[in-house]
Design an enzyme around this catalytic site. Structure first.
Site, PDB file in Angstrom:
ATOM      1  N   TYR A 308       4.215   0.509   3.314  1.00 41.77           N
ATOM      2  CA  TYR A 308       5.438  -0.279   1.958  1.00 41.77           C
ATOM      3  C   TYR A 308       6.881   0.694   2.608  1.00 41.77           C
ATOM      4  O   TYR A 308       7.963   0.035   2.896  1.00 41.77           O
ATOM      5  CB  TYR A 308       5.461  -1.012   1.057  1.00 41.77           C
ATOM      6  CG  TYR A 308       6.754  -1.333   0.452  1.00 41.77           C
ATOM      7  CD1 TYR A 308       6.924  -2.516   0.866  1.00 41.77           C
ATOM      8  CD2 TYR A 308       6.774  -1.236  -1.193  1.00 41.77           C
ATOM      9  CE1 TYR A 308       8.450  -3.533  -0.136  1.00 41.77           C
ATOM     10  CE2 TYR A 308       8.173  -1.505  -1.419  1.00 41.77           C
ATOM     11  CZ  TYR A 308       8.653  -2.697  -0.744  1.00 41.77           C
ATOM     12  OH  TYR A 308       9.958  -3.326  -1.784  1.00 41.77           O
ATOM     13  N   LYS A 397       8.926  22.356 -12.793  1.00 39.32           N
ATOM     14  CA  LYS A 397       7.278  22.241 -13.537  1.00 39.32           C
ATOM     15  C   LYS A 397       6.475  22.915 -12.028  1.00 39.32           C
ATOM     16  O   LYS A 397       5.890  23.125 -12.960  1.00 39.32           O
ATOM     17  CB  LYS A 397       6.945  21.059 -13.423  1.00 39.32           C
ATOM     18  CG  LYS A 397       7.910  19.819 -13.879  1.00 39.32           C
ATOM     19  CD  LYS A 397       7.212  19.130 -13.614  1.00 39.32           C
ATOM     20  CE  LYS A 397       8.123  16.899 -14.666  1.00 39.32           C
ATOM     21  NZ  LYS A 397       9.375  17.351 -14.516  1.00 39.32           N
TER      22      LYS A 397
END
Length: 593
Positions: A308, A397
């Site tokens: 997709y 992070k």
């Protein structure tokens, strides 16, 4: 029905123009002979009038004047009418010289007088309705004040008079002293200090018609909100479908708009090159693909394991002929190698990664395999097939990580930066959150607002850095363009944003402050504060938004052995222990609250 209306409009204008052209030649002769036309000139007047009318109508038709409705008639159409009439005069003069005996006697000065009269009369007819509309003070909808006296203001006023939006203007204000007291489309421009008096008179709507930086827009919005304006809009022709008067979005207020975006640098780096993008259907990857196409890449090898996502990025780039769609998982090295062997990319931009902190906490082995093994495959294959440059997309992070995702990205940085060779330059670019990325807080808040639910915030003090995805991706490409290999670049993300404040602002922007905020506690592995991206020891580059930070050297053989042990981990504790062996600063925060 629409075609019938158009036909009636064309017929109306044709009949009016024929009448105007009849009058114009008659008035031209009257002017020429001071109101008394000698009888001997009348035949020439009639013949010339017929020919001039035919030529003018043909030219106006060719210039598409008859397709322009009343409300769209403007300066451009006036120029076309004037040009058509002057051109007609030139054509008729040529005819007159060729067949002078037909018109004789005939005063040549009439030709130019007729052209000028025709242009004035035809233009006046078409602008007459616009003039009446402009004098008409429509009071449909809500009263609003327009902030800024600019070309945008004229477009807004024009739109409001034609019923474009459910507002009517009651005034225009501007903070620039040189504009105060001037007139903008009939409105006297007042000073910004007068805004309070508008609120006192019951005006609660304001439309901003200024081009502002996000910080300036935020200051103006806060000022208007404090004064008591409850409905604050912005006018912009940039964005989806050129929407015009729109709500102010949280992205408008948070976007940083770096001043050092340099398209020429990126174009020189990307233009004519074969570029592979992993994670091509993700938020970062898809924007990288779009920018590479924009800056003239020879071909884009779009790699993604999601059917997709791959379909979406192909559609978003209008199935460009340069797109090479490859659906595979980059952890499958043999399949991935066939892609390198086939395309031999000059540049690889590695954006594929699992980035959602809680999901990586719940699926640590998959996170390790996808992030670390995927990066290792990209780097190893790029070196084997002599890729010129590899760019690893990293995250804030990875700075003193407290979660599995951050630790895996730090391992990716270490492997990439310590694999650099003279033939393959490998760099990493680290930045914070991008506005509107899949799985991020802003789309989540928007969905909760649409569902009339309170906004879920993990902690009152939690903060994050934000940047527009388009700007972050261009800075990534700029950083890569100046890289020599082995650098860890850091993007200057500006000041951190308190998520609770952002949630409150989103509620206010959507006029749903009653929904409130619900604090749900920190998620597993989540930091309260992201580490500062820019350290005082970081080295500035020629771009003020891009820095080079320190990354310690790491023995690549030792790292390969440790990664092998990590991939063979049998339990979640093994994974954590093996990550800590590589990333010594990894302090795992498993607490949910």
């Amino acid at each position: 029905m629409i075609r019938a209306t158009k036909r009636r409009r064309v017929a109306f204008f044709l009949l009016c123009d024929i009448f105007i052209f009849t009058l114009s030649i008659y008035f031209a002769f009257l002017l020429r002979f001071s109101g008394d036309i000698p009888e001997i000139f009348i035949p020439g007047m009639i013949y010339s009038g017929i020919i001039l009318a035919i030529i003018k109508i043909a030219l106006l038709w060719a210039f598409r004047i008859y397709r322009v409705p009343w409300r769209f008639f403007g300066l451009n159409e006036s120029r076309k009418i004037t040009l058509a009439c002057l051109l007609c005069a030139g054509i008729f003069f040529c005819i007159f010289l060729s067949y002078e005996e037909i018109f004789a006697p005939f005063p040549r000065s009439v030709i130019i007088i007729d052209a000028l009269l025709s242009a004035i009369m035809v233009g006046s007819l078409r602008i007459s309705k616009r003039v009446l509309l402009d004098f008409k003070k429509s009071k449909n909808g809500n009263p609003c004040v327009i902030i800024g006296s600019t070309s945008k203001t004229l477009q807004i006023l024009k739109g409001l008079k034609s019923g474009y939006a459910n507002y009517y203007a009651v005034g225009v204000v501007d903070g620039r002293k040189d504009l105060v007291g001037t007139y903008c489309d009939g409105y006297k421009v007042g000073h910004k200090d007068e805004l309070k008096s508008y609120v006192d008179d019951g005006v609660k709507s304001a439309i901003i018609a200024l081009k502002l930086m996000p910080n300036e827009l935020k200051e103006l919005y806060d000022e208007l909100d404090a004064l008591g304006f409850k409905d604050i809009k912005i006018f912009s022709l940039i964005g989806q479908n050129n929407q015009g008067i729109t709500d102010i979005s949280i992205e408008d207020l948070l976007a940083r708009k770096p001043k050092d975006l340099d398209s020429s640098v990126v174009e020189s780096f990307i233009g004519g090159k074969s570029v592979m993008v992993t994670g091509a259907g993700g938020t970062i990857g898809s924007e990288i693909c779009k920018q590479c196409l924009k800056f003239g890449a020879k071909e884009i090898i779009m790699v993604d394991h999601s059917e997709y996502n791959l379909y979406q990025i192909n559609e978003a780039t209008n199935a460009d002929d340069r797109n090479r769609l490859v659906m595979l998982n980059i952890t499958h090295k043999s399949e991935f190698e066939s892609v390198f062997a086939k395309f031999k990319p000059y540049i690889v931009i590695h954006a594929a990664a699992y980035k959602h902190v809680p999901l990586c906490e719940f699926n640590p082995l998959v996170a390790v395999q996808n992030n670390i093994l995927g990066t290792k495959n990209v780097v190893d294959l790029a070196k084997k097939y002599n890729t010129q440059k590899v760019v690893l997309i990293s995250t804030d992070k990875a700075v003193r990580p407290t979660n599995i995702m951050g630790a895996t990205k730090r391992v990716c940085e270490l492997y990439a930066l310590n694999s650099n060779t003279s033939s393959t330059e490998i760099v990493a670019v680290r930045f914070g959150n991008v506005l509107g990325s899949s799985g991020s807080v802003i789309p989540k808040f928007k969905a909760q607002i649409a569902a009339n639910e309170p906004l879920s915030v993990t902690h009152p003090e939690i903060t994050r850095y934000f940047m527009l995805v388009s700007e972050a991706c261009q800075l990534v490409l700029q950083a890569a363009s100046i890289a020599k290999g082995g650098e860890l670049f850091v993007l200057n993300m500006g000041k951190p944003v308190k998520i609770a404040d952002m949630a409150q602002r989103m509620l206010k922007l959507s006029s749903k402050e009653h929904l409130g905020i619900k604090f749900v506690g920190l998620r597993p592995g989540e930091k309260l504060y992201e580490e500062l991206l820019i350290d005082p020891s970081d080295v500035a580059t020629k771009f003020e938004s891009i820095f080079v930070t320190k990354s310690k050297p790491y023995d690549i053989d030792k790292l390969n052995l440790q990664i092998s042990n990590l991939l063979n981990s049998q339990s979640q504790q093994d994974i954590e222990d093996n990550l800590k062996a590589i990333v010594t600063e990894f302090n795992h925060n498993k607490n949910r609250n």
